[in-house]
Design a protein around this motif. Structure first.
Motif, short mmCIF file in Angstrom:
data_model
loop_
_atom_site.label_atom_id
_atom_site.label_comp_id
_atom_site.label_asym_id
_atom_site.label_seq_id
_atom_site.Cartn_x
_atom_site.Cartn_y
_atom_site.Cartn_z
N GLN A 120 54.09 44.80 -46.93
CA GLN A 120 52.92 45.41 -47.47
C GLN A 120 52.08 44.19 -47.53
N VAL A 121 50.91 44.11 -46.67
CA VAL A 121 50.21 42.83 -46.55
C VAL A 121 48.64 43.03 -46.91
N MET A 132 48.96 41.85 -37.39
CA MET A 132 50.22 42.52 -38.35
C MET A 132 49.91 44.07 -38.21
N SER A 133 48.55 44.64 -37.87
CA SER A 133 48.56 46.10 -38.01
C SER A 133 49.38 46.86 -36.85
N GLN A 134 49.76 45.85 -35.87
CA GLN A 134 50.31 46.41 -34.70
C GLN A 134 51.90 46.95 -35.18
N LYS A 135 52.45 46.57 -35.87
CA LYS A 135 53.61 47.08 -36.44
C LYS A 135 53.49 48.20 -37.29
N GLU A 136 54.07 49.24 -36.98
CA GLU A 136 54.06 50.90 -37.30
C GLU A 136 54.59 50.99 -38.90
N ASP A 137 55.64 49.90 -39.07
CA ASP A 137 56.30 50.01 -40.50
C ASP A 137 55.58 48.93 -41.24
N PHE A 138 54.62 48.18 -40.92
CA PHE A 138 53.98 47.16 -42.09
C PHE A 138 52.33 48.20 -42.40
N ARG A 139 52.19 48.10 -43.72
CA ARG A 139 50.85 48.62 -44.29
C ARG A 139 50.22 47.44 -44.59
#
Length: 257
Positions: A120-121, A132-139
């Motif tokens: 979570q960033v 970082m928004s390219q990772k689906e499991d990152f918020r």
């Protein structure tokens, strides 16, 4: 005052420092076919003429008002930044929450974190958010505020107020300059205000800076290195800083390229 005009090597050294912001003896040795003793004499001559600022092992520009262009900072000491980024990433557990502020070193950290899970960033750096928004499991949450065209940084009172809504596990902080007494310095007071808010609202503060930031000048005071929980860099800083860190239990992590 200069007793005599600069020779060609001294002029080239001055130009190198003005272009890069800093230069160490090791870096100068790689560019000039002379001994370290000769280079130290050259630096002392330039420092006595107030053309540069000396620090242990090198020198920095006397320009404290303007940072290097973003494109130059992207490629400067890239291997060192990537080594620092890998070490920081190794200290961030999966499913952590973290702030990431403005800077090319923190952008390297963002790239190094892409194999993590469930992060979570909160960031005021558009380049970090895009990566970082390219990772689906990152918020990924982007702060409000004014976007600086020169580097994609988001700054201002609204940015600072936005950051204050959170309390996150880690604050990853990049910095433009570290004075010889451990003072953290930067060029934009609006950016500094946001970084101070990130420090205040992080459970653990990880400071990221390569050796070119040592002894460099910048006009805005952010705080002191003692406010970090850990300092990730590629070379050991001066004795004053290392002693100060030891006294305040700040972990020093030397990241080998």
């Amino acid at each position: 005052m200069l007793e005599k005009p600069l020779n060609a090597r001294q002029s080239a050294i001055l130009q190198m420092i003005e272009q890069n912001g800093t230069a160490t003896i090791d870096e100068l040795e790689a560019s000039f076919d002379v001994t370290p003793q000769t280079l130290r004499r050259d630096l002392n001559i330039l420092a006595d003429a107030r053309m540069i600022q000396r620090f242990h092992g090198g020198a920095s520009s006397t320009n404290s008002t303007t940072n290097l262009p973003y494109q130059d900072r992207q490629i400067r000491n890239l291997k060192e930044k990537e080594a620092i980024a890998r070490e920081i990433a190794a200290n961030i557990p999966d499913h952590s929450s973290l702030f990431i502020n403005i800077g090319t070193t923190t952008e390297a950290v963002a790239r190094a974190l892409m194999n993590h899970r469930g992060l979570q960033v909160v960031t005021n750096n558009l380049h970090v958010a895009s990566q970082m928004s390219q990772k689906e499991d990152f918020r990924v949450i982007v702060t409000s505020g004014e976007v600086r065209a020169k580097d994609g940084g988001i700054v201002g009172e609204a940015t600072m107020d936005f950051v204050k809504q959170f309390r996150l596990d880690f604050g990853i902080i990049g910095i433009s300059a570290i004075d010889e007494d451990g003072m953290l310095l930067d060029f934009d007071y609006r950016e500094v205000k946001v970084a101070q808010a990130i420090i205040d609202h992080s459970r653990s503060v990880l400071l990221a800076a390569d050796h070119s930031k040592f002894g460099r000048r910048a006009m805005v005071q952010l705080g002191t290195i003692t406010q970090a929980n850990a300092f990730f860099t590629d070379k050991t800083p001066n004795t004053t800083i290392t002693q100060l860190m030891a006294e305040h239990d700040v972990q020093l992590q030397i990241c080998r390229v």
